[in-house]
Scaffold this active site. Structure first.
Site, PDB file in Angstrom:
ATOM      1  N   HIS A 197     -17.381   2.064  -2.600  1.00  0.00           N
ATOM      2  CA  HIS A 197     -16.664   3.328  -2.460  1.00  0.00           C
ATOM      3  C   HIS A 197     -17.100   4.354  -3.503  1.00  0.00           C
ATOM      4  O   HIS A 197     -16.388   5.326  -3.759  1.00  0.00           O
ATOM      5  CB  HIS A 197     -15.137   3.121  -2.519  1.00  0.00           C
ATOM      6  CG  HIS A 197     -14.588   2.455  -1.297  1.00  0.00           C
ATOM      7  ND1 HIS A 197     -13.240   2.280  -1.078  1.00  0.00           N
ATOM      8  CD2 HIS A 197     -15.206   1.910  -0.214  1.00  0.00           C
ATOM      9  CE1 HIS A 197     -13.056   1.660   0.081  1.00  0.00           C
ATOM     10  NE2 HIS A 197     -14.240   1.425   0.617  1.00  0.00           N
TER      11      HIS A 197
ATOM     12  N   TYR B  72     -16.041   8.662  -0.033  1.00  0.00           N
ATOM     13  CA  TYR B  72     -14.982   8.574  -1.046  1.00  0.00           C
ATOM     14  C   TYR B  72     -15.255   9.451  -2.260  1.00  0.00           C
ATOM     15  O   TYR B  72     -14.350   9.690  -3.066  1.00  0.00           O
ATOM     16  CB  TYR B  72     -14.785   7.123  -1.493  1.00  0.00           C
ATOM     17  CG  TYR B  72     -14.009   6.289  -0.507  1.00  0.00           C
ATOM     18  CD1 TYR B  72     -12.628   6.156  -0.599  1.00  0.00           C
ATOM     19  CD2 TYR B  72     -14.655   5.643   0.544  1.00  0.00           C
ATOM     20  CE1 TYR B  72     -11.912   5.392   0.308  1.00  0.00           C
ATOM     21  CE2 TYR B  72     -13.951   4.875   1.465  1.00  0.00           C
ATOM     22  CZ  TYR B  72     -12.585   4.757   1.341  1.00  0.00           C
ATOM     23  OH  TYR B  72     -11.876   4.015   2.254  1.00  0.00           O
TER      24      TYR B  72
ATOM     25  N   CYS C 265     -18.583  -3.608   2.917  1.00  0.00           N
ATOM     26  CA  CYS C 265     -17.784  -2.422   3.192  1.00  0.00           C
ATOM     27  C   CYS C 265     -18.326  -1.781   4.455  1.00  0.00           C
ATOM     28  O   CYS C 265     -19.530  -1.837   4.722  1.00  0.00           O
ATOM     29  CB  CYS C 265     -17.886  -1.452   2.010  1.00  0.00           C
ATOM     30  SG  CYS C 265     -16.918   0.063   2.224  1.00  0.00           S
TER      31      CYS C 265
ATOM     32  N   ASN D 165     -10.384  -5.271  -0.049  1.00  0.00           N
ATOM     33  CA  ASN D 165     -10.480  -4.189  -1.025  1.00  0.00           C
ATOM     34  C   ASN D 165      -9.621  -4.427  -2.263  1.00  0.00           C
ATOM     35  O   ASN D 165      -8.623  -5.151  -2.179  1.00  0.00           O
ATOM     36  CB  ASN D 165     -10.046  -2.867  -0.360  1.00  0.00           C
ATOM     37  CG  ASN D 165     -11.171  -2.212   0.403  1.00  0.00           C
ATOM     38  OD1 ASN D 165     -12.328  -2.300   0.007  1.00  0.00           O
ATOM     39  ND2 ASN D 165     -10.846  -1.556   1.501  1.00  0.00           N
TER      40      ASN D 165
ATOM     41  N   ARG E 117       0.827  -1.206   0.000  1.00  0.00           N
ATOM     42  CA  ARG E 117       0.000   0.000   0.000  1.00  0.00           C
ATOM     43  C   ARG E 117       0.863   1.257   0.000  1.00  0.00           C
ATOM     44  O   ARG E 117       0.515   2.255  -0.655  1.00  0.00           O
ATOM     45  CB  ARG E 117      -0.932  -0.011   1.220  1.00  0.00           C
ATOM     46  CG  ARG E 117      -1.823   1.208   1.297  1.00  0.00           C
ATOM     47  CD  ARG E 117      -2.795   1.127   2.459  1.00  0.00           C
ATOM     48  NE  ARG E 117      -3.547   2.367   2.590  1.00  0.00           N
ATOM     49  CZ  ARG E 117      -4.456   2.605   3.529  1.00  0.00           C
ATOM     50  NH1 ARG E 117      -4.730   1.670   4.424  1.00  0.00           N
ATOM     51  NH2 ARG E 117      -5.096   3.759   3.584  1.00  0.00           N
TER      52      ARG E 117
END
Length: 464
Positions: A203, A257, A173, A151, A97
């Protein structure tokens, strides 16, 4: 007829979220009688698995219930005869990440876990793994439900249905949960007095709200949001307000988001400031993770610590555990999930994956019809869904041209030579986890392409 006790397998069991999952199962034991839980991880996650697994067993031991928590690095051993399989893994761990975020930021574009270039590469790494899990499930637990929290949840879940040919899957989620926990109090209501209707993608959804008399109260909540009241924005999203005039026009509440799209300029500026100073979100989360695992080592800790709420995935258990309990007991609970569209959002094909309000029972998710969206929202939705399809196909096939198509379609990635450079650097950075792109990566290495960002380059050189 009395149902048999339940076997649950959690892949990515060494995650810091696992204590919240245990808390959710303990809370629901009377309606979901669990016999055994298997926590699965990989060799690189062995230490964390042992720490969090030991704590998970302490949590059950402190409860009135006799449940055994098994720890293993052998996925197939765990999957045998499972009833439910939950997935919460991160391919490449948090270092992956870090690279997803820092490489795009080094070229002045958004670096974020599930949006933009970083989100695309998380899907590239994750989709082949989830499909391999599905193949094991077909052999070892063909009647199990797959409950995915990994995700990018929407794309991962859709890949399971489309490429894995596995229909018993639901994507989850925590973002809708956060909204439903916080928004009612902004207008002096409780959740059981309100009805929520969500529609869109993971999202990337919108929602409307109605009171106990069937009157829409969406505008009241929108107004309350601009009076400083907490609408449940996730901890990992910088809180820049939406333009009120836009929300007044759409008469819907966007997902948190959406800030990356509706306030792209400001969100990018904030992200770049952190990149150049305190580090990206992943680098900040690594510190939180270290603190959590130090807490988990405490032999007297037998409950979820409050610090877990600092992670962006807080309230996971409220979605995952309630979904499993609703399937098992045919509760028909209202839960927001990623599932097959089947006409709920007519602006997308019936067989596409959408994130919508649904009733959850023994047959899975029954999506609640939302109806067509207005032009602005419909345009965004269709662009994002077509981008997702390109990402999913590229993840499965390793087609570089299709990966480039996804980059060019993505609203967070300005198209041009820089976009291609970021794509190439991310391929090199994640070489270890992208065998489907091996030929292109070899070509880039032969051409002498290197990674610009010092932190990402150092992690890659160390094999992290």
């Amino acid at each position: 007829m009395e149902k048999k006790p339940v076997k649950i397998v959690t892949i990515g069991g060494g995650s810091s979220y696992t204590p919240e999952l245990m808390e959710g199962f303990i809370k629901r034991y009377d309606e979901l009688p669990i016999k055994e839980i298997w926590l699965v991880d990989i060799e690189d996650g062995k230490e964390k698995l042992e720490i969090v697994g030991t704590m998970a067993q302490r949590m059950w031991d402190a409860s009135p219930y006799d449940v055994k928590v098994h720890l293993t690095l052998d996925r197939r051993e765990a999957l045998k005869d499972a009833d439910f399989v939950t997935t919460q893994f991160r391919v490449g761990l948090l270092n992956a990440r870090v690279k997803d975020e820092r490489i795009p930021f080094s070229y002045g574009m958004l670096g974020q876990e599930t949006n933009g270039a970083g989100g695309i590469f998380k899907a590239f790494r994750t989709i082949p793994v989830i499909l391999s899990i599905v193949e094991d499930m077909k052999e070892l637990c063909p009647n199990a439900w797959l409950i995915n929290f990994t995700n990018p949840s929407g794309m991962v879940t859709e890949a399971v249905m489309k490429y894995g040919k596995w229909d018993k899957v639901i994507g989850l989620c925590n973002v809708p949960v956060g909204a439903m926990m916080k928004e009612p109090e902004t207008i002096g209501k409780t959740l059981d007095q309100l009805t929520y209707k969500f529609a869109g993608l993971n999202h990337f959804h919108w929602h409307k709200v109605f009171d106990e008399n069937g009157q829409e109260v969406t505008q009241q909540i929108i107004d309350a949001m601009y009076e400083g009241k907490d609408g449940g924005i996730p901890a990992n999203i910088h809180d820049i307000p939406f333009f009120k005039e836009q929300l007044d026009q759409m008469q819907m509440i966007p997902c948190g988001y959406h800030r990356y799209y509706y306030r792209q300029e400001e969100m990018l500026k904030h992200g770049l400031e952190e990149y150049n100073t305190i580090g990206t979100r992943a680098q900040q989360v690594k510190q939180t993770e270290e603190e959590l695992f130090e807490l988990y080592k405490n032999p007297d800790l037998d409950h979820k610590p409050e610090q877990l709420a600092k992670r962006g995935g807080a309230h996971y258990s409220d979605a995952a555990c309630e979904t499993i309990a609703s399937i098992y007991a045919n509760k028909n609970s209202h839960i927001v999930v990623t599932t097959r569209n089947n006409g709920a959002v007519p602006d997308l094909p019936a067989d596409s994956a959408v994130e919508v309000s649904a009733f959850i029972g023994t047959t899975g998710a029954r999506a609640i019809a939302f109806g067509p969206l207005q032009p602005a929202e419909r345009g965004w939705l269709q662009c994002m869904k077509n981008m997702e399809w390109c990402v999913e196909e590229a993840a499965v096939t390793g087609d570089y041209g299709m990966a480039l198509q996804a980059f060019i379609l993505n609203p967070q990635i300005p198209s041009g030579e820089t976009a291609k450079r970021v794509l190439d650097e991310l391929l090199l950075a994640h070489k270890k986890y992208l065998p489907q792109f091996a030929d292109k990566i070899a070509q880039l290495e032969a051409e002498g392409v290197t990674i610009k960002d010092d932190v990402a380059r150092e992690l890659t050189e160390k094999g992290l």
